[in-house]
Design a protein around this motif. Structure first.
Motif, PDB file in Angstrom:
ATOM      1  N   ASP A  72       0.812  -1.266   0.113  1.00 42.07           N
ATOM      2  CA  ASP A  72       0.055   0.129   0.031  1.00 42.07           C
ATOM      3  C   ASP A  72       0.782   1.343  -0.253  1.00 42.07           C
ATOM      4  O   ASP A  72       0.410   2.227  -0.791  1.00 42.07           O
ATOM      5  CB  ASP A  72      -0.875  -0.112   1.094  1.00 42.07           C
ATOM      6  N   GLU A  73       1.944   1.289   0.567  1.00 40.41           N
ATOM      7  CA  GLU A  73       2.783   2.507   0.900  1.00 40.41           C
ATOM      8  C   GLU A  73       3.374   2.781  -0.548  1.00 40.41           C
ATOM      9  O   GLU A  73       3.343   4.240  -1.138  1.00 40.41           O
ATOM     10  CB  GLU A  73       3.890   2.473   1.947  1.00 40.41           C
ATOM     11  N   LEU A  74       4.268   2.070  -1.157  1.00 42.05           N
ATOM     12  CA  LEU A  74       4.740   2.230  -2.453  1.00 42.05           C
ATOM     13  C   LEU A  74       3.796   2.372  -3.633  1.00 42.05           C
ATOM     14  O   LEU A  74       3.912   3.182  -4.362  1.00 42.05           O
ATOM     15  CB  LEU A  74       5.732   0.949  -2.756  1.00 42.05           C
ATOM     16  N   TYR A  75       2.518   1.819  -3.428  1.00 41.54           N
ATOM     17  CA  TYR A  75       1.578   1.869  -4.573  1.00 41.54           C
ATOM     18  C   TYR A  75       0.959   3.402  -4.347  1.00 41.54           C
ATOM     19  O   TYR A  75       0.888   3.854  -5.358  1.00 41.54           O
ATOM     20  CB  TYR A  75       0.601   0.870  -4.165  1.00 41.54           C
ATOM     21  N   SER A  76       0.661   3.960  -3.175  1.00 41.08           N
ATOM     22  CA  SER A  76       0.149   5.386  -3.022  1.00 41.08           C
ATOM     23  C   SER A  76       1.407   6.017  -3.369  1.00 41.08           C
ATOM     24  O   SER A  76       1.176   7.235  -4.190  1.00 41.08           O
ATOM     25  CB  SER A  76       0.098   5.666  -1.588  1.00 41.08           C
ATOM     26  N   ASN A  87       0.898   9.021  -6.319  1.00 38.42           N
ATOM     27  CA  ASN A  87       0.930  10.219  -6.026  1.00 38.42           C
ATOM     28  C   ASN A  87       1.979  10.951  -7.020  1.00 38.42           C
ATOM     29  O   ASN A  87       1.844  12.231  -7.471  1.00 38.42           O
ATOM     30  CB  ASN A  87       1.483  10.385  -4.612  1.00 38.42           C
ATOM     31  N   GLU A  88       2.961  10.280  -7.403  1.00 39.58           N
ATOM     32  CA  GLU A  88       3.994  10.729  -8.315  1.00 39.58           C
ATOM     33  C   GLU A  88       3.186  10.924  -9.647  1.00 39.58           C
ATOM     34  O   GLU A  88       3.340  11.900 -10.481  1.00 39.58           O
ATOM     35  CB  GLU A  88       5.070   9.727  -8.639  1.00 39.58           C
ATOM     36  N   VAL A  89       2.513   9.891 -10.147  1.00 43.72           N
ATOM     37  CA  VAL A  89       1.816  10.064 -11.619  1.00 43.72           C
ATOM     38  C   VAL A  89       0.824  11.216 -11.446  1.00 43.72           C
ATOM     39  O   VAL A  89       0.565  12.213 -12.213  1.00 43.72           O
ATOM     40  CB  VAL A  89       1.076   8.572 -11.858  1.00 43.72           C
ATOM     41  N   ASN A  90       0.096  11.278 -10.308  1.00 44.73           N
ATOM     42  CA  ASN A  90      -0.782  12.226 -10.249  1.00 44.73           C
ATOM     43  C   ASN A  90      -0.371  13.673 -10.190  1.00 44.73           C
ATOM     44  O   ASN A  90      -0.826  14.573 -10.848  1.00 44.73           O
ATOM     45  CB  ASN A  90      -1.816  11.920  -8.777  1.00 44.73           C
ATOM     46  N   GLN A  91       0.798  13.847  -9.558  1.00 47.51           N
ATOM     47  CA  GLN A  91       1.499  15.051  -9.394  1.00 47.51           C
ATOM     48  C   GLN A  91       1.962  15.511 -10.898  1.00 47.51           C
ATOM     49  O   GLN A  91       1.754  16.705 -11.340  1.00 47.51           O
ATOM     50  CB  GLN A  91       2.673  15.035  -8.468  1.00 47.51           C
ATOM     51  N   SER A  92       2.411  14.604 -11.667  1.00 47.97           N
ATOM     52  CA  SER A  92       2.831  14.960 -12.865  1.00 47.97           C
ATOM     53  C   SER A  92       1.672  15.413 -13.864  1.00 47.97           C
ATOM     54  O   SER A  92       1.743  15.990 -14.756  1.00 47.97           O
ATOM     55  CB  SER A  92       3.707  13.709 -13.386  1.00 47.97           C
ATOM     56  N   ILE A  93       0.397  14.825 -13.613  1.00 51.77           N
ATOM     57  CA  ILE A  93      -0.652  14.895 -14.461  1.00 51.77           C
ATOM     58  C   ILE A  93      -1.175  16.443 -14.066  1.00 51.77           C
ATOM     59  O   ILE A  93      -1.658  17.175 -14.785  1.00 51.77           O
ATOM     60  CB  ILE A  93      -1.917  13.828 -14.066  1.00 51.77           C
ATOM     61  N   GLN A  94      -1.078  16.802 -12.719  1.00 50.59           N
ATOM     62  CA  GLN A  94      -1.624  18.256 -12.271  1.00 50.59           C
ATOM     63  C   GLN A  94      -0.611  19.121 -12.558  1.00 50.59           C
ATOM     64  O   GLN A  94      -1.307  20.431 -12.906  1.00 50.59           O
ATOM     65  CB  GLN A  94      -2.001  17.934 -10.764  1.00 50.59           C
ATOM     66  N   ASP A  95       0.562  18.858 -12.710  1.00 45.59           N
ATOM     67  CA  ASP A  95       1.690  19.900 -12.966  1.00 45.59           C
ATOM     68  C   ASP A  95       2.524  19.513 -14.032  1.00 45.59           C
ATOM     69  O   ASP A  95       3.447  18.727 -13.722  1.00 45.59           O
ATOM     70  CB  ASP A  95       2.520  19.950 -11.757  1.00 45.59           C
ATOM     71  N   GLU A  96       2.287  19.816 -15.136  1.00 45.76           N
ATOM     72  CA  GLU A  96       3.031  19.433 -16.360  1.00 45.76           C
ATOM     73  C   GLU A  96       4.434  19.672 -16.424  1.00 45.76           C
ATOM     74  O   GLU A  96       5.328  19.172 -17.110  1.00 45.76           O
ATOM     75  CB  GLU A  96       2.361  20.056 -17.623  1.00 45.76           C
ATOM     76  N   ASP A 134      13.987   9.776 -11.281  1.00 50.53           N
ATOM     77  CA  ASP A 134      14.485   8.691 -12.134  1.00 50.53           C
ATOM     78  C   ASP A 134      14.213   7.442 -11.662  1.00 50.53           C
ATOM     79  O   ASP A 134      13.724   6.593 -12.374  1.00 50.53           O
ATOM     80  CB  ASP A 134      15.981   8.898 -12.454  1.00 50.53           C
ATOM     81  N   ASN A 135      14.346   7.061 -10.198  1.00 53.71           N
ATOM     82  CA  ASN A 135      14.091   5.866  -9.933  1.00 53.71           C
ATOM     83  C   ASN A 135      12.760   5.183  -9.943  1.00 53.71           C
ATOM     84  O   ASN A 135      12.296   4.325 -10.258  1.00 53.71           O
ATOM     85  CB  ASN A 135      14.744   5.639  -8.396  1.00 53.71           C
ATOM     86  N   MET A 136      11.639   6.248  -9.750  1.00 52.64           N
ATOM     87  CA  MET A 136      10.251   6.085  -9.809  1.00 52.64           C
ATOM     88  C   MET A 136      10.016   5.829 -11.152  1.00 52.64           C
ATOM     89  O   MET A 136       9.190   5.205 -11.776  1.00 52.64           O
ATOM     90  CB  MET A 136       9.520   7.209  -9.082  1.00 52.64           C
ATOM     91  N   LYS A 137      10.480   6.740 -11.973  1.00 51.72           N
ATOM     92  CA  LYS A 137      10.267   6.726 -13.490  1.00 51.72           C
ATOM     93  C   LYS A 137      10.669   5.537 -14.201  1.00 51.72           C
ATOM     94  O   LYS A 137       9.935   4.826 -15.006  1.00 51.72           O
ATOM     95  CB  LYS A 137      10.974   7.703 -14.157  1.00 51.72           C
ATOM     96  N   LYS A 138      11.857   4.898 -13.479  1.00 51.37           N
ATOM     97  CA  LYS A 138      12.363   3.611 -14.097  1.00 51.37           C
ATOM     98  C   LYS A 138      11.255   2.295 -13.669  1.00 51.37           C
ATOM     99  O   LYS A 138      11.139   1.712 -14.381  1.00 51.37           O
ATOM    100  CB  LYS A 138      13.852   3.401 -13.624  1.00 51.37           C
ATOM    101  N   LEU A 139      10.956   2.534 -12.429  1.00 50.50           N
ATOM    102  CA  LEU A 139      10.079   1.575 -11.924  1.00 50.50           C
ATOM    103  C   LEU A 139       8.545   1.494 -12.806  1.00 50.50           C
ATOM    104  O   LEU A 139       8.266   0.438 -12.951  1.00 50.50           O
ATOM    105  CB  LEU A 139       9.800   1.728 -10.210  1.00 50.50           C
ATOM    106  N   ILE A 140       8.263   2.664 -12.838  1.00 50.12           N
ATOM    107  CA  ILE A 140       6.964   2.658 -13.740  1.00 50.12           C
ATOM    108  C   ILE A 140       6.928   2.105 -15.109  1.00 50.12           C
ATOM    109  O   ILE A 140       6.205   1.246 -15.682  1.00 50.12           O
ATOM    110  CB  ILE A 140       6.454   4.052 -13.809  1.00 50.12           C
ATOM    111  N   SER A 141       8.108   2.727 -15.741  1.00 53.43           N
ATOM    112  CA  SER A 141       8.395   2.562 -17.331  1.00 53.43           C
ATOM    113  C   SER A 141       9.022   0.879 -17.795  1.00 53.43           C
ATOM    114  O   SER A 141       8.389   0.329 -18.612  1.00 53.43           O
ATOM    115  CB  SER A 141       9.318   3.523 -17.915  1.00 53.43           C
ATOM    116  N   GLU A 142       9.848   0.479 -16.790  1.00 58.61           N
ATOM    117  CA  GLU A 142      10.383  -0.743 -17.192  1.00 58.61           C
ATOM    118  C   GLU A 142       9.945  -1.845 -16.465  1.00 58.61           C
ATOM    119  O   GLU A 142      10.096  -2.908 -16.725  1.00 58.61           O
ATOM    120  CB  GLU A 142      11.926  -0.789 -16.831  1.00 58.61           C
ATOM    121  N   TYR A 143       9.017  -1.753 -15.289  1.00 58.50           N
ATOM    122  CA  TYR A 143       8.548  -2.719 -14.602  1.00 58.50           C
ATOM    123  C   TYR A 143       7.043  -2.797 -14.438  1.00 58.50           C
ATOM    124  O   TYR A 143       6.382  -3.647 -14.769  1.00 58.50           O
ATOM    125  CB  TYR A 143       9.222  -2.950 -13.120  1.00 58.50           C
TER     126      TYR A 143
END
Length: 172
Positions: free
Chosen positions: A45-49, A53-62, A68-77
């Motif tokens: 639950d913690e990492l999922y949130s 939150n990271e994706v939501n923040q990037s949607i709200q604020d272009e 980078d570590n979160m971007k890699k987690l999302i895009s590659e895994y």
């Protein structure tokens, strides 16, 4: 707050066998179900949130840049896992519909009664991909100390019956 999805319908259609004319409503429901029911237990639950939150923040604020570590987690895994897990979900969601006449199988031109086991080969194919991506995701999460043993690390594949053991957790 709206439901945040970690991969868009467009990305799934561009990066997989899902055709452009797949019903948007069915696809978006499938993405969210897979994300919440399958991905959340893997991440915890913690990492999922944090990811949401990271994706939501990037949607709200272009102008916001996801680290980078979160971007890699999302895009590659996460994204490859979500693509194939969504396809697996779509097999059932787009083929079978519950109507006032019962459960029916839809084709391009008609609705017909079910025949048992006819979609198992395709479903098992994608189930194997989901398992492979889940193994890679779990390994990455453990290697980077992003999860502990309390998350879903079960990679038993119902189509094969094999259970892959994480040797780091073995006592031998």
């Amino acid at each position: 707050m709206d439901k945040i999805i970690l991969i868009s319908e467009k990305e799934i259609k561009e990066l997989s066998i899902v055709q452009l004319n797949v019903d948007s409503h069915i696809l978006s429901l499938s993405i969210y179900d897979v994300q919440f029911i399958s991905l959340r237990p893997v991440l915890g639950d913690e990492l999922y949130s944090q990811v949401i939150n990271e994706v939501n923040q990037s949607i709200q604020d272009e102008t916001y840049i996801i680290p980078d570590n979160m971007k890699k987690l999302i895009s590659e895994y996460i994204s490859p896992y979500l693509i194939h897990a969504t396809i697996q979900e779509l097999i059932m969601n787009s083929t079978y519909k519950l109507t006032n006449k019962g459960l029916l199988k839809y084709t391009d031109t008609s609705a017909i009664s079910l025949q048992s086991g006819e979609v198992e080969t395709v479903k098992n194919y994608h189930n194997n991909k989901v398992t492979a991506y889940k193994v890679a995701l779990i390994k990455y999460l453990h290697d980077n100390k992003l999860i502990n043993k309390a998350t879903d690390v079960n990679v038993t594949n119902t189509s094969t019956g094999w259970y892959l053991i994480n040797h780091q957790q073995c006592n031998n």
